[in-house]
Motif scaffolding. Structure first.
Motif, PDB file in Angstrom:
ATOM      1  N   GLU A  40       0.815  -1.216   0.000  1.00 37.58           N
ATOM      2  CA  GLU A  40       0.000   0.000   0.000  1.00 37.58           C
ATOM      3  C   GLU A  40       0.852   1.272   0.000  1.00 37.58           C
ATOM      4  OE1 GLU A  40      -2.455  -0.446   3.422  1.00 37.58           O
ATOM      5  OE2 GLU A  40      -3.744  -1.964   2.487  1.00 37.58           O
ATOM      6  N   ALA A  43       0.099   3.987  -2.949  1.00 37.06           N
ATOM      7  CA  ALA A  43      -1.177   4.680  -2.734  1.00 37.06           C
ATOM      8  C   ALA A  43      -1.091   5.623  -1.540  1.00 37.06           C
ATOM      9  CB  ALA A  43      -2.295   3.664  -2.537  1.00 37.06           C
ATOM     10  N   SER A  44      -0.403   5.177  -0.483  1.00 38.97           N
ATOM     11  CA  SER A  44      -0.255   6.026   0.704  1.00 38.97           C
ATOM     12  C   SER A  44       0.584   7.266   0.401  1.00 38.97           C
ATOM     13  CB  SER A  44       0.392   5.231   1.839  1.00 38.97           C
ATOM     14  OG  SER A  44      -0.420   4.131   2.211  1.00 38.97           O
ATOM     15  N   LEU A  46       0.810   8.734  -2.541  1.00 39.10           N
ATOM     16  CA  LEU A  46      -0.044   9.638  -3.325  1.00 39.10           C
ATOM     17  C   LEU A  46      -0.956  10.445  -2.409  1.00 39.10           C
ATOM     18  CD1 LEU A  46      -1.214   7.615  -6.479  1.00 39.10           C
ATOM     19  CD2 LEU A  46       0.403   9.513  -6.383  1.00 39.10           C
ATOM     20  N   GLY A  47      -1.526   9.768  -1.425  1.00 41.69           N
ATOM     21  CA  GLY A  47      -2.388  10.471  -0.473  1.00 41.69           C
ATOM     22  C   GLY A  47      -1.629  11.511   0.325  1.00 41.69           C
ATOM     23  N   SER A  91      -5.833  12.039  -4.792  1.00 40.86           N
ATOM     24  CA  SER A  91      -6.691  11.502  -3.731  1.00 40.86           C
ATOM     25  C   SER A  91      -7.643  10.447  -4.287  1.00 40.86           C
ATOM     26  CB  SER A  91      -7.494  12.632  -3.083  1.00 40.86           C
ATOM     27  OG  SER A  91      -6.645  13.575  -2.488  1.00 40.86           O
ATOM     28  N   HIS A  94      -5.671   7.362  -4.914  1.00 43.78           N
ATOM     29  CA  HIS A  94      -5.410   6.797  -3.579  1.00 43.78           C
ATOM     30  C   HIS A  94      -6.614   5.986  -3.096  1.00 43.78           C
ATOM     31  CE1 HIS A  94      -4.367   6.820   0.736  1.00 43.78           C
ATOM     32  NE2 HIS A  94      -5.608   7.222   0.943  1.00 43.78           N
ATOM     33  N   LYS A  95      -7.798   6.532  -3.270  1.00 45.97           N
ATOM     34  CA  LYS A  95      -9.026   5.844  -2.835  1.00 45.97           C
ATOM     35  C   LYS A  95      -9.259   4.560  -3.628  1.00 45.97           C
ATOM     36  CE  LYS A  95     -14.054   6.530  -2.594  1.00 45.97           C
ATOM     37  NZ  LYS A  95     -14.386   5.377  -3.459  1.00 45.97           N
TER      38      LYS A  95
END
Length: 425
Positions: A40, A43-44, A46-47, A91, A94-95
């Motif tokens: 993860e 993705a983390s 990017l967030g 975001s 990320h989601k």
């Protein structure tokens, strides 16, 4: 042209895009490496980037004066919009890459939907750059402005703070992220710094605003009004600057709105503005009563700095309509300090405000050349304006500025010799 401006602008983008998110990106990579949550990581990250950019957008939206002097408010707002929209995209990705449940999912989803809604609204109502490029959006904006007033738009935009708080809650609810002490140090540090800057701007900075009262309200044409304001204390306003003014006791005019300054008389402490009556904030401005309380935030702008950085160049001003107001200010204040050529265009005769004053200056000063006309400049006229050592300041609508810049460059003027502030926010 404005080598220092380009340097600071480039550095500003470099810091914003790459350097600011680095601590969070690096600490996430170190903290999640070799753990069950390593998949993860991307993705983390990017967030995290999106969160940092959102925080930075909040700080930029508060108009820090030091940043305006380096790159200018239009560039700040442009960055605010670009970074905000890109953060929303990150975001969303990320989601889609991560699956969460319960309060974690709820806070994240609320924040994302709020950001998307605010962005769509802002694209139409608060982004003059976009509506100036796409006529359909500009038409939609004019229609909807009858429903969504300027003050409404300002308050809707402030929902970014609410959305950011939901992101903050979303992050601290994630157990494995909260356990990363190095990451959380930077996360809390960035969040607290942003909160402190925002609170300062909304409280302490307001104490530094100038206050005054309206002492003059005169119509210059059917849709342009001149306001004269007497301020309580002396201040420093430069030629070509603009300020945000509000009328705290007048309904619909309590939120600050930017307008160009025509002149500032330091001895009498009077500010003069020329304002076009077109949007909901300004359409009734000629009905303001004398004595009305005024709050002034500013001034802002880089035109005066640009001129000072090119003192050895011939100064050539090209203005259109109400966009010529800051150039008029520069012309009046610099008429005896250097040779000036001032060209003004307008769609109607009555839009040539302060015409008699400018003609009078030209008649008395051989170093001040003035010409005005109804209709656009032709390529032939642009060629006559060509000066190898000239510095060109242009002011007008975004469309006029783009067209004039293209004509100048086609006429042999180097891009580096042309400057103008796009007053479209």
């Amino acid at each position: 042209m404005l080598k220092s401006h380009k340097y600071w602008l480039g550095l500003f983008w470099l810091v914003t895009i790459f350097i600011l998110p680095l601590p969070l990106i690096i600490t996430l990579a170190h903290g999640l490496s070799g753990t069950i949550n390593q998949s993860e990581l991307f993705a983390s990250q990017l967030g995290s980037i999106a969160y940092v950019w959102m925080l930075f957008s909040i700080m930029v939206s508060e108009k820090p004066k030091w940043l305006d002097s380096l790159i200018g408010l239009p560039e700040m707002y442009f960055t605010h919009g670009v970074m905000g929209c890109t953060a929303i995209l990150f975001s969303f990705i990320h989601k889609e890459l991560l699956h969460s449940y319960g309060a974690i999912a709820l806070t994240g989803n609320i924040a994302l939907y709020l950001f998307i809604g605010i962005a769509l609204y802002s694209i139409i109502f608060l982004s003059g750059w976009i509506t100036s490029h796409f006529s359909l959006l500009g038409h939609i904006k004019k229609k909807l402005e009858k429903i969504f007033r300027y003050e409404t738009s300002v308050w809707i935009h402030k929902l970014n703070l609410v959305a950011t708080l939901f992101v903050f809650g979303h992050v601290i609810l994630i157990d494995y992220i909260r356990s990363l002490s190095s990451f959380m140090f930077w996360f809390y540090l960035y969040s607290i710094l942003t909160a402190c800057v925002y609170i300062y701007m909304k409280t302490i900075k307001k104490v530094l605003y100038h206050s005054g009262k309206l002492i003059g309200n005169q119509k210059l044409s059917h849709n342009i009004t001149e306001l004269r304001i007497h301020i309580t204390h002396r201040a420093s306003f430069k030629a070509g600057d603009y300020a945000f003014i509000s009328f705290p006791e007048v309904s619909g005019m309590k939120e600050p709105h930017p307008f160009s300054i025509v002149n500032y008389n330091s001895k009498k402490r009077t500010l003069t503005f020329a304002i076009r009556n077109q949007a909901d904030f300004t359409k009734n401005i000629n009905h303001l009563k004398l004595g009305s309380k005024v709050i002034i935030d500013g001034s802002y702008g880089r035109l005066y700095h640009a001129v000072k950085e090119h003192e050895s160049n011939d100064l050539i001003l090209i203005g259109s309509g109400i966009g010529s107001v800051p150039l008029i200010s520069l012309a009046i204040n610099l008429q005896n300090s250097r040779p000036i050529t001032f060209i003004r265009i307008a769609s109607k005769e009555e839009d040539l405000i302060y015409e008699a004053e400018l003609i009078n200056i030209a008649n008395k000063n051989t170093k001040f050349i003035y010409h005005s006309q109804i209709g656009r400049l032709t390529p032939e006229q642009i060629i006559k304006l060509y000066s190898k050592e000239g510095f060109y300041l242009i002011g007008g609508s975004p469309q006029m500025m783009r067209g004039t810049k293209k004509l100048l460059m086609n006429g042999g003027v180097n891009r580096a010799q042309i400057y103008g502030e796009k007053f479209n926010f």
